[in-house]
Scaffold this motif. Structure first.
Motif, mmCIF file in Angstrom:
data_model
loop_
_atom_site.group_PDB
_atom_site.id
_atom_site.type_symbol
_atom_site.label_atom_id
_atom_site.label_comp_id
_atom_site.label_asym_id
_atom_site.label_seq_id
_atom_site.Cartn_x
_atom_site.Cartn_y
_atom_site.Cartn_z
ATOM 1 N N ALA A 64 6.923 41.157 -3.721
ATOM 2 C CA ALA A 64 8.335 41.533 -3.663
ATOM 3 C C ALA A 64 9.109 41.532 -4.754
ATOM 4 N N GLY A 65 8.736 41.046 -5.869
ATOM 5 C CA GLY A 65 9.489 41.271 -7.303
ATOM 6 C C GLY A 65 9.574 42.528 -7.831
ATOM 7 N N VAL A 77 14.166 41.082 -10.753
ATOM 8 C CA VAL A 77 14.575 40.598 -8.943
ATOM 9 C C VAL A 77 13.577 39.968 -8.441
ATOM 10 N N MET A 78 13.341 38.632 -8.426
ATOM 11 C CA MET A 78 12.408 37.802 -7.603
ATOM 12 C C MET A 78 12.840 37.457 -6.131
ATOM 13 N N GLU A 79 11.817 37.514 -5.392
ATOM 14 C CA GLU A 79 12.072 37.039 -3.842
ATOM 15 C C GLU A 79 10.870 36.295 -3.182
ATOM 16 N N GLY A 80 11.193 35.400 -2.535
ATOM 17 C CA GLY A 80 10.436 34.557 -1.631
ATOM 18 C C GLY A 80 10.736 33.193 -1.864
ATOM 19 N N THR A 81 9.590 32.281 -1.787
ATOM 20 C CA THR A 81 9.720 30.789 -2.010
ATOM 21 C C THR A 81 9.589 30.613 -3.630
ATOM 22 N N PRO A 82 10.008 29.425 -4.195
ATOM 23 C CA PRO A 82 10.027 29.034 -5.299
ATOM 24 C C PRO A 82 8.776 29.486 -6.201
ATOM 25 N N PHE A 87 5.941 33.104 -9.880
ATOM 26 C CA PHE A 87 4.628 33.992 -10.060
ATOM 27 C C PHE A 87 5.308 35.669 -10.391
ATOM 28 N N GLN A 88 6.187 35.866 -9.799
ATOM 29 C CA GLN A 88 6.532 37.275 -9.915
ATOM 30 C C GLN A 88 7.252 37.359 -11.446
ATOM 31 N N GLN A 89 8.075 36.358 -11.741
ATOM 32 C CA GLN A 89 8.601 36.376 -13.241
ATOM 33 C C GLN A 89 7.566 36.436 -14.208
ATOM 34 N N GLY A 90 6.527 35.334 -14.181
ATOM 35 C CA GLY A 90 5.784 35.211 -15.109
ATOM 36 C C GLY A 90 4.684 36.472 -15.129
ATOM 37 N N TRP A 217 17.758 36.114 -8.185
ATOM 38 C CA TRP A 217 16.992 35.431 -7.439
ATOM 39 C C TRP A 217 17.265 35.766 -6.095
ATOM 40 N N ARG A 218 16.396 35.973 -5.018
ATOM 41 C CA ARG A 218 16.690 36.259 -3.517
ATOM 42 C C ARG A 218 15.691 35.183 -2.790
ATOM 43 N N PRO A 219 16.211 33.933 -2.861
ATOM 44 C CA PRO A 219 15.349 32.841 -2.226
ATOM 45 C C PRO A 219 15.199 33.132 -0.720
ATOM 46 N N LYS A 220 14.082 32.593 -0.256
ATOM 47 C CA LYS A 220 13.902 32.815 1.132
ATOM 48 C C LYS A 220 14.697 31.785 1.767
#
Length: 459
Positions: A64-65, A77-82, A87-90, A217-220
């Motif tokens: 989703a990133g 843009v990152m989305e989901g659980t922490p 993981f998406q950023q890394g 960040w789009r945190p769940k």
């Protein structure tokens, strides 16, 4: 007078009067209470370059990133659980994280300047004890993302260090950064909406801008938020959320400091992540745990309203517009429908702590606030505070995006070390962001401000 001049020479030798642009000229002091101040005159100010219609290109995707190029800005843009967001950023920013750690900002700002790995790790570990569990999960996710991208050497320890670097650099061998913040609304802006401006006068020769990125960040199940920062970060020193909350910080001095708190990057993130109102933002800062001396400006575009906060490890003083404690007693003056701060306290509680700290270091008696005020008014931090107030006063009902950008790019507020600069417009979910130049290396206010429309990502 001789005593005052000798103290000024001592303070100048310590670098407390650093970063004074050639054009910086102290504004006249406010008129006495029984004397009406003359109508302020608006200076003719230069408008920086602005890209209002940047091209938006999708560069890469991980689950989703998504990684975008928006004009001069990279946006991750990152989305989901922490862990998923980490993981998406890394994975998406692996090459930039590798550069930031091995060649760029961490190397140049810490180890190349005399901080030993042992000292850095010790202080970083003290602060990490206060990390919320979800931030540790996000760090682990970044490490997993790096591994998925083929990076085997960088891990959680380096990401943790990047999250605590502001506190570690707060003291020698580095000089404290210089920064400016203002939030205006009501009578000062063209339509009454809140506009929040900020210069991060940090260090443009440390390569932080090489790996600059706007993280969204789009945190769940949570509130979307953004922070202009660098690759590998899990926080930052500026930002805005989808609830209209904005925040920026400035370094300040104090005698009450501790590394046993939540580092600057993360307490600011916590506010953007959790606060829906101005009162909630203030309460998060008050609850801490805090570390060193900082000033903050936090705004709420929904009301609109703003607060300044002067904090250290022990106290958090909160100032509203027209706050009676921001007064001539400390060389300050409060404003209606506006708050502003630079790198000194405007309240007597924190200013006395600054005086006590430097009094001990210089073996001088700074208990007389009259002497402290005279010294303060010779400093660039006071000149920026004073100039911002006078420029705002001269623009009733006239401050729009261009006018706000002018306040960041002119007079004593303009700085040769501005790493990033922005104006946030929370009502319209828009940010105007500029980063320092890479080739050539120039301050952010001399590059181009890119309009960043956050409406889609803030849904």
């Amino acid at each position: 007078m001789k005593r005052l001049l000798s103290l000024l020479l001592i303070l100048a030798s310590l670098g407390l009067n650093a970063c004074v642009p050639k054009e910086a000229v102290p504004a006249p002091p406010p008129a006495p209470k029984d004397q009406a101040a003359p109508p302020p005159k608006a200076e003719s100010l230069q408008t920086p370059k602005v890209n209002r219609s940047p091209e938006v290109k999708l560069l890469d995707r991980e689950g989703a990133g998504e990684l975008y190029q928006v004009g001069d800005l990279r946006v991750c843009v990152m989305e989901g659980t922490p862990e998923e967001m980490g993981f998406q950023q890394g994975r998406l920013l692996a090459s930039s994280i590798r550069h930031m750690v091995n060649e760029g900002y961490l190397q140049k700002s810490l180890y190349a300047r005399g901080y030993t790995p042992e000292y850095v790790n010790e202080q970083s570990e003290r602060m990490a004890k206060n990390f919320p569990p979800e931030y540790l999960e996000e760090i682990n996710g970044i490490e997993k993302g790096l591994r998925a991208a083929g990076e085997q050497t960088i891990g959680a320890k380096e990401i943790r260090t990047a999250a605590t670097v502001a506190e570690i650099q707060h003291h020698a061998p580095n000089a404290p950064p210089q920064c400016s913040n203002f939030a205006v609304f009501g009578k000062w802006t063209t339509d009454g909406r809140l506009l929040h401006g900020r210069n991060l006068d940090w260090n443009i020769n440390g390569s932080a801008q090489d790996d600059a990125v706007v993280l969204v960040w789009r945190p769940k199940g949570g509130t979307p938020f953004m922070m202009p920062t660098w690759a590998g970060a899990i926080g930052g020193v500026s930002g805005m959320n989808a609830k209209g909350i904005t925040i920026g910080e400035m370094t300040s001095s104090t005698e009450n400091e501790s590394y046993d708190g939540l580092p600057l990057f993360l307490i600011m993130r916590r506010i953007l992540e959790k606060a829906s109102t101005l009162d909630e933002a203030v309460a998060i800062m008050q609850a801490g745990p805090r570390t060193l001396g900082w000033n903050f400006v936090v705004g709420d575009g929904k009301i609109p309203d703003a607060r300044a906060m002067e904090v250290d490890a022990q106290t958090c003083d909160v100032f509203a517009p027209r706050d009676a404690r921001e007064s001539a007693a400390t060389g300050a003056w409060a404003m209606e429908d506006a708050v502003r701060r630079t790198n000194h306290p405007c309240g007597e509680t924190q200013l006395r702590k600054v005086a006590a700290k430097y009094g001990r270091e210089l073996k001088q008696d700074f208990s007389d606030m009259g002497v402290v005020k005279e010294l303060l008014k010779s400093q660039n931090t006071w000149q920026r505070y004073e100039w911002l107030g006078r420029q705002i006063e001269a623009r009733p009902g006239a401050i729009d995006i261009d006018e706000a950008l002018q306040l960041l790019s002119n007079g004593p507020v303009k700085n040769d070390a501005t790493l990033h600069s922005w104006v946030l417009d929370p009502k319209n979910e828009v940010a105007y962001v500029a980063n320092a130049g890479v080739n050539p290396v120039v301050p952010a206010t001399e590059t181009t401000y890119t309009k960043l429309d956050l409406r889609e990502w803030f849904q």
